[in-house]
Design an enzyme around this catalytic site. Structure first.
Site, PDB file in Angstrom:
ATOM      1  N   SER A 254       0.818  -1.205   0.000  1.00 40.74           N
ATOM      2  CA  SER A 254       0.000   0.000   0.000  1.00 40.74           C
ATOM      3  C   SER A 254       0.860   1.266   0.000  1.00 40.74           C
ATOM      4  O   SER A 254       1.710   1.416  -0.863  1.00 40.74           O
ATOM      5  CB  SER A 254      -0.936  -0.065   1.202  1.00 40.74           C
ATOM      6  OG  SER A 254      -2.105   0.629   0.927  1.00 40.74           O
ATOM      7  N   LYS A 258       4.231   2.164  -2.457  1.00 41.80           N
ATOM      8  CA  LYS A 258       4.643   3.378  -3.177  1.00 41.80           C
ATOM      9  C   LYS A 258       6.102   3.708  -2.797  1.00 41.80           C
ATOM     10  O   LYS A 258       6.954   3.983  -3.646  1.00 41.80           O
ATOM     11  CB  LYS A 258       3.745   4.566  -2.795  1.00 41.80           C
ATOM     12  CG  LYS A 258       2.237   4.328  -2.890  1.00 41.80           C
ATOM     13  CD  LYS A 258       1.438   5.561  -2.468  1.00 41.80           C
ATOM     14  CE  LYS A 258       0.059   5.298  -1.875  1.00 41.80           C
ATOM     15  NZ  LYS A 258      -0.945   4.662  -2.657  1.00 41.80           N
ATOM     16  N   TRP A 345     -10.003   0.436  -5.119  1.00 39.03           N
ATOM     17  CA  TRP A 345      -9.429   1.743  -4.759  1.00 39.03           C
ATOM     18  C   TRP A 345      -8.010   1.869  -5.309  1.00 39.03           C
ATOM     19  O   TRP A 345      -7.556   2.930  -5.717  1.00 39.03           O
ATOM     20  CB  TRP A 345      -9.461   1.855  -3.242  1.00 39.03           C
ATOM     21  CG  TRP A 345      -8.988   3.115  -2.596  1.00 39.03           C
ATOM     22  CD1 TRP A 345      -8.024   3.207  -1.628  1.00 39.03           C
ATOM     23  CD2 TRP A 345      -9.485   4.445  -2.773  1.00 39.03           C
ATOM     24  NE1 TRP A 345      -7.887   4.507  -1.217  1.00 39.03           N
ATOM     25  CE2 TRP A 345      -8.772   5.297  -1.906  1.00 39.03           C
ATOM     26  CE3 TRP A 345     -10.464   5.010  -3.609  1.00 39.03           C
ATOM     27  CZ2 TRP A 345      -8.995   6.669  -1.837  1.00 39.03           C
ATOM     28  CZ3 TRP A 345     -10.688   6.382  -3.536  1.00 39.03           C
ATOM     29  CH2 TRP A 345      -9.951   7.186  -2.663  1.00 39.03           C
ATOM     30  N   HIS A 395      -7.887  -5.607   0.369  1.00 38.52           N
ATOM     31  CA  HIS A 395      -6.592  -4.922   0.510  1.00 38.52           C
ATOM     32  C   HIS A 395      -5.823  -5.495   1.711  1.00 38.52           C
ATOM     33  O   HIS A 395      -6.228  -5.298   2.859  1.00 38.52           O
ATOM     34  CB  HIS A 395      -6.929  -3.441   0.733  1.00 38.52           C
ATOM     35  CG  HIS A 395      -5.764  -2.522   0.733  1.00 38.52           C
ATOM     36  ND1 HIS A 395      -4.945  -2.357  -0.359  1.00 38.52           N
ATOM     37  CD2 HIS A 395      -5.276  -1.694   1.689  1.00 38.52           C
ATOM     38  CE1 HIS A 395      -4.012  -1.453  -0.075  1.00 38.52           C
ATOM     39  NE2 HIS A 395      -4.183  -1.043   1.166  1.00 38.52           N
TER      40      HIS A 395
HETATM   41  C1  GCU Z   1      -5.328   4.790   1.823  1.00 34.84           C
HETATM   42  C2  GCU Z   1      -4.731   5.591   0.704  1.00 34.84           C
HETATM   43  C3  GCU Z   1      -3.930   4.714  -0.252  1.00 34.84           C
HETATM   44  C4  GCU Z   1      -2.915   3.909   0.506  1.00 34.84           C
HETATM   45  C5  GCU Z   1      -3.600   3.166   1.622  1.00 34.84           C
HETATM   46  C6  GCU Z   1      -2.643   2.432   2.556  1.00 34.84           C
HETATM   47  O1  GCU Z   1      -6.318   3.937   1.339  1.00 34.84           O
HETATM   48  O2  GCU Z   1      -5.795   6.235   0.052  1.00 34.84           O
HETATM   49  O3  GCU Z   1      -3.262   5.504  -1.212  1.00 34.84           O
HETATM   50  O4  GCU Z   1      -2.237   3.039  -0.351  1.00 34.84           O
HETATM   51  O5  GCU Z   1      -4.316   4.065   2.445  1.00 34.84           O
HETATM   52  O6  GCU Z   1      -1.493   2.741   2.643  1.00 34.84           O
HETATM   53  O7  GCU Z   1      -3.156   1.585   3.268  1.00 34.84           O
END
Ligand code: GCU
Length: 423
Positions: A254, A258, A345, A395
């Site tokens: 998540s 990144k 998402w 997720h």
């Molecule tokens: C949120 C956010 C995402 C991210 C995620 C996470 O949903 O919008 O961009 O990847 O958190 O890190 O769990």
């Protein structure tokens, strides 16, 4: 107060499963027509046809563009680091592993920031082992029920924390035994130790150890700091006699997916980079405008990207770059992008296409990336040099994901091609 701290901790433990707002587009037919900036065409119009041109010209140009427009510039200055072993158990996990806890003290500008690495090294080994490096969200103590694991330094500032923290021990476990039985070491750290994940986190973060930042809109924030921290973990790992410095695997889920991609783009010591459901600002193409978008991410998390990124809120088609270019910077090293069907998402198709459109950089090296623009079906992993899978479910990082990553790394490192000496 105890109840407040406990609720705060539960929020931290489950921070990776955010609600998805209903206004986002989840309809493929509403994805706009978009044109991706060409991976191999330089800003001066030259088309790259060789590894030499890619490495000399295009790769540095893309790194600069992504630093200035999305993740921020990583300062060149160094901070001092010292390491103290604050915990050790040669018979952890029922004798499967040696556990170490290593306190990193970063010093700069007269300040210190402390971060605690939790390390598991397989006891059955002959020679150096490959190493998974990855941040955890909820603190080291939450990823295992090992009672000896200390609380991460980030939590030190919570008032009356101990009993509340104790209740979150082992609540978000990593499959450590599975990984160690396969012959891999694990080094993890709470990402909040490096940059506390909130809009006011900078003064407590490693950013405060660097001289005043003059990069303006291109100044780094949390994602840049987390990427930097992964490299500092790698510095330590590379000095350990049990670690194979040529087999470093960086894994991130998540927001940490990144950060892992940005770290892997900059630091070529990571031989495998794994993005688990990294979504917007990770593997997913921004120009698809599907699921989370630039406007939403930069307003919900203003402390993640450099300020310049927010100018593309609602203007994704004006972005001079897209995420395939970030993924391409991992070439010729191994790249694995993974999605979950229930995590729209993060835009699974956008993640797949990000990896697909990064593949021409791999082709320059004669390596096989993703060869079709059609996504594979659920649970049909593709393990080319660039790898991808999508699984059912929400997720998360599941055992299914870990098993695929282990299989892919075995393959990447030629493990299991001949009988493994230590098994
Ligand atoms: C949120 C956010 C995402 C991210 C995620 C996470 O949903 O919008 O961009 O990847 O958190 O890190 O769990």
């Amino acid at each position: 107060m105890k109840r407040f701290v406990f609720l705060l901790l539960i929020t931290i433990v489950f921070t990776a499963s955010h609600a998805q707002p209903s206004e986002a587009n989840y309809d493929e037919s509403r994805v706009p027509h978009y044109t991706l900036p060409d991976l191999l065409t330089c800003q001066d119009g030259t088309v790259v046809t060789s590894v030499r041109e890619w490495e000399r010209h295009r790769r540095p140009e893309l790194l600069r563009q992504l630093a200035d427009g999305e993740y921020g510039r990583t300062p060149k200055g160094r901070v001092r680091v010292s390491y103290d072993i604050v915990g050790q158990n040669a018979q952890a996990l029922n004798g499967l592993a040696t556990q170490q806890q290593v306190l990193f003290t970063f010093t700069g500008q007269g300040r210190q920031v402390k971060a605690l690495a939790l390390v598991y090294i397989p006891n059955q080994r002959s020679g150096r082992v490959p190493v998974f490096i990855g941040y955890n969200f909820p603190g080291n103590h939450a990823i295992t029920d090992d009672p000896e694991v200390r609380f991460s330094p980030f939590f030190e500032r919570l008032p009356d924390k101990d009993s509340a923290l104790e209740r979150t021990r082992g609540m978000s476990r990593w499959p450590l035994s599975m990984i160690l039985e396969r012959g891999y070491a694990v080094v993890t750290m709470c990402y909040n130790d490096i940059y506390p994940d909130n809009a006011d986190g900078a003064p407590q973060s490693i950013l405060s150890l660097f001289p005043a930042n003059t990069d303006g809109e291109a100044r780094w924030q949390a994602l840049g700091a987390w990427a930097w921290g992964s490299s500092r973990i790698a510095d330590w790992v590379c000095r350990q006699s049990w670690a194979d410095a040529h087999k470093l695997i960086l894994i991130g889920h998540s927001r940490q997916g990144k950060a892992a991609l940005w770290a892997g783009a900059q630091d070529t010591r990571f031989e495998v980079v794994i993005s688990n459901e990294s979504g917007c600002g990770g593997a997913a193409l921004s120009k698809r405008e599907f699921g989370e978008r630039v406007g939403r991410i930069t307003s919900s998390f203003p402390h993640w990207f450099c300020p310049a990124f927010s100018q593309y809120a609602g203007r994704e088609q004006q972005l001079p770059f897209d995420q395939h270019q970030l993924l391409a910077l991992i070439a010729p090293r191994h790249l694995y992008v993974a999605s979950a069907e229930g995590d729209q998402w993060s835009d699974p198709r956008g993640e797949y296409l990000g990896a697909y459109h990064a593949s021409p950089a791999y082709a320059l090296y004669g390596l096989r990336g993703l060869t079709s623009s059609d996504m594979p079906a659920l649970h049909q992993p593709i393990h080319n040099h660039v790898a991808y899978h999508i699984r059912a479910g929400r997720h998360d990082v599941t055992d299914y994901d870990w098993q695929r990553y282990l299989d892919y790394c075995d393959h990447a490192f030629g493990i299991g091609l001949s009988p493994r000496p230590h098994l």
